[in-house]
Scaffold this motif. Structure first.
Motif, short mmCIF file in Angstrom:
data_model
loop_
_atom_site.label_atom_id
_atom_site.label_comp_id
_atom_site.label_asym_id
_atom_site.label_seq_id
_atom_site.Cartn_x
_atom_site.Cartn_y
_atom_site.Cartn_z
N TYR A 159 -38.16 -15.40 10.13
CA TYR A 159 -38.92 -16.63 10.39
C TYR A 159 -38.19 -17.82 9.80
O TYR A 159 -38.10 -18.89 10.43
CB TYR A 159 -40.32 -16.52 9.80
CG TYR A 159 -41.13 -17.79 9.98
CD1 TYR A 159 -41.75 -18.08 11.19
CD2 TYR A 159 -41.24 -18.73 8.94
CE1 TYR A 159 -42.47 -19.25 11.38
CE2 TYR A 159 -41.96 -19.90 9.12
CZ TYR A 159 -42.57 -20.15 10.33
OH TYR A 159 -43.27 -21.33 10.51
N LYS A 505 -46.43 -8.75 9.60
CA LYS A 505 -46.09 -10.14 9.25
C LYS A 505 -47.06 -10.63 8.20
O LYS A 505 -48.27 -10.41 8.31
CB LYS A 505 -46.14 -11.05 10.49
CG LYS A 505 -45.22 -10.65 11.62
CD LYS A 505 -45.35 -11.61 12.79
CE LYS A 505 -44.47 -11.19 13.97
NZ LYS A 505 -44.93 -9.94 14.58
N ILE A 509 -47.25 -16.41 7.66
CA ILE A 509 -46.38 -16.47 8.83
C ILE A 509 -47.20 -16.32 10.11
O ILE A 509 -46.94 -16.98 11.13
CB ILE A 509 -45.28 -15.41 8.73
CG1 ILE A 509 -44.28 -15.79 7.65
CG2 ILE A 509 -44.56 -15.23 10.07
CD1 ILE A 509 -43.12 -14.86 7.51
N LEU A 513 -47.15 -19.04 13.07
CA LEU A 513 -46.83 -18.67 14.45
C LEU A 513 -47.99 -19.03 15.38
O LEU A 513 -47.76 -19.51 16.51
CB LEU A 513 -46.53 -17.17 14.54
CG LEU A 513 -45.24 -16.70 13.87
CD1 LEU A 513 -45.11 -15.18 13.96
CD2 LEU A 513 -44.03 -17.36 14.51
#
Length: 552
Positions: A159, A505, A509, A513
């Motif tokens: 990321y 994840k 994050i 996203l």
């Protein structure tokens, strides 16, 4: 192509090439001019076609000596216990190689708890296999948790690098793919076409029988090893001398060396077969190669351990064989992968320096030396062998370390030196590879997870075979088998629950996203609304023009 001085002559003395192309000796000037125009127009398929036809022998980027020196100073030249500069590695070598070194570092740190717990078992309860039940139980949880936590760490890195949600690009045909020239129905481009059924025939009628034959040969060599073990044991029992006690380890050492030789020979055969199968895409080629190599390496490295554990049921021999295989393979890998290539490279470097010093031409001797030296360096063939070594190491630790608790400790020691030797290999032994973006470690994540599932079954079986557990069921062994199977199924269920409960994840994050997706959708909606408004204005304007024409 033999490098000449004219190859480095340029109109501007300050010119520094970024990428070197080595052409075949008989290349015509028209071909060189065509290639030059393709490069200037940024059409990459030109180089790919010439690689396939053999006109271009190799293409590689030159090392940036200044940036490389800075990376080396923070990476491996000073032997200290510190984290690697993963972001700097990514900046110089790309995401794929940075992810490997990140996984190597993470796996080494994850092995430390196993090594710390294993040391007391080695020091205090070496021959008491009953107490290894606790160690095997910890092993089961450890092998699951570390792989799930790695996914989160990998997501954090990718990321930060911007490759986590990288979309798969359309793959060009791999160099070496051949067939009848035709038109790709998807792209409309001219490229070789090869029928799928021919490839399937090659796989099932040639490759598969060959792999089975190699597996049979591996088992045959394993039985020869057991004959050698029996001979050494009988010799020791008859004489009982110190010399024969040392001789007991010789069959295992010889077998470990033979395993490494067979693995390397099979690797060459697997590469030839997979190339001969003529896969169009590099990803398909890599998947078929990994499958072939993993199956053979798993059987070749672990078959003897399974046979000793579950057929011979000789825990002492299992401990001895595991220790010998693990330590010998680590020593051989360090020598063959880094030390020997580095020594040969240093020797070649001295020869190149002498040739450069003998030149009396008005050229940039430093650049000439660098091009000649790097041209003769080995080509980095990807992270395949590096991940394979870690995969086998993970198998030694997770499958049978309850019998040999020092396995994790030796793995940690090996990996501390592996980080530095692999860094040396990347910086000074091999050509600089082209950067490749990656979102994760790919199919190797599945390979490690499969190994962890096998370790659950193996450790449950070892626990069920322990005298302590057997003493609980003196009457019926069937009850013991049923309970062991039930526990194994329960642990597998727990393993999958843990895998589901630990998100791949991290939460922050996931939120970022989701926000990016929301913002993208909002931007798309605004763009659509803007287009609709413009269309309405255009329709209104056309309507007014028509009315004015009718009134006129």
């Amino acid at each position: 192509m033999k490098v000449t001085l004219s190859a480095l002559d340029t109109c501007e003395s300050s010119f520094t090439p970024l990428v070197v192309l080595e052409l075949a000796q008989d290349v015509k000037e028209e071909t060189k001019e065509w290639l030059k125009n393709r490069i200037i127009s940024k059409k990459e398929d030109g180089v790919r076609r010439l690689l396939t036809s053999g006109i271009v022998i190799q293409v590689f980027p030159l090392h940036d000596n200044e940036a490389l020196k800075k990376l080396e100073d923070t990476w491996y030249t000073r032997f200290t216990l510190k984290y690697q500069p993963i972001d700097h590695i990514r900046g110089y070598f790309g995401e794929t190689i940075a992810l490997y070194f990140g996984f190597l570092e993470y796996f080494t740190v994850a092995l430390i708890p196993m090594a710390v717990i294993g040391l007391p078992y080695y020091l205090f309860v070496w021959e008491d296999y009953d107490k290894y039940v606790i160690f095997a139980s910890f092993n089961l949880i450890w092998s699951t948790v570390i792989l799930e936590v790695w996914k989160r760490g990998c997501a954090n890195m990718t990321y930060r690098w911007g490759t986590l949600v990288m979309k798969r690009q359309f793959e060009e045909p791999r160099p070496g793919f051949h067939g009848v020239l035709g038109t790709n129905p998807v792209t409309g481009r001219k490229e070789p076409l090869y029928p799928s059924y021919k490839r399937q025939l090659r796989i099932y009628l040639v490759s598969l029988p060959f792999v089975c034959l190699c597996l049979y040969f591996s088992l045959y060599v394993m039985m020869i090893y057991f004959d050698m073990e029996a001979w050494a044991l009988s010799l020791h029992e008859n004489s009982g001398s110190e010399w024969t006690s040392v001789l007991l380890y010789v069959p295992s050492i010889i077998y470990a060396i033979v395993i490494e030789i067979m693995n390397r020979l099979y690797r060459y055969a697997a590469e030839f077969l997979t190339s001969w199968e003529n896969h169009r895409l590099e990803s398909a080629y890599q998947n078929h190669l990994i499958l072939k190599v993993l199956v053979f390496n798993f059987l070749n490295c672990f078959a003897s351990l399974f046979y000793i554990a579950f057929v011979l049921r000789d825990m002492k021999l299992l401990r001895q064989s595991l220790a010998t295989l693990l330590i010998t393979s680590q020593i051989l890998n360090q020598i063959m992968e880094s030390l020997l290539p580095y020594w040969l490279q240093r020797k070649h470097h001295v020869q190149v320096k002498r040739k450069v010093q003998a030149l009396k031409a008005d050229i940039d001797a430093t650049l000439y030396e660098q091009v000649v030296l790097e041209k003769e360096m080995g080509t980095y063939l990807g992270t395949f062998d590096d991940y394979l070594e870690l995969f086998l190491q993970f198998g030694y630790v997770s499958l049978f370390s309850c019998v040999y608790p020092l396995a994790a400790a030796f793995a940690v020691l090996n990996n501390f030196t592996e980080v530095n030797s692999d860094a040396l290999k990347m910086c000074r032994v091999l050509k600089r590879p082209f950067s490749e973006p990656s979102a994760n470690i790919g199919v190797w994540q599945l390979a490690f997870e499969t190994m962890s599932v096998i370790s659950v079954v193996t450790n449950c079986a070892l626990i069920g075979m322990s005298p302590q557990v057997n003493a609980l069921f003196p009457e019926s062994k069937l009850d013991l088998v049923l309970i062991v199977v039930a526990v194994e199924h329960a642990l597998l269920a727990l393993k999958f629950i843990l895998a589901f409960a630990i998100p791949d994840k991290p939460r922050h994050i996931q939120m970022k996203l989701a926000r990016l997706e929301f913002e993208s959708l909002e931007a798309l909606k605004q763009q659509q609304m803007k287009l609709m408004a413009e269309n309405l204005k255009e329709e209104s304007r056309e309507g007014r023009e028509e009315e004015e024409e009718e009134e006129a």
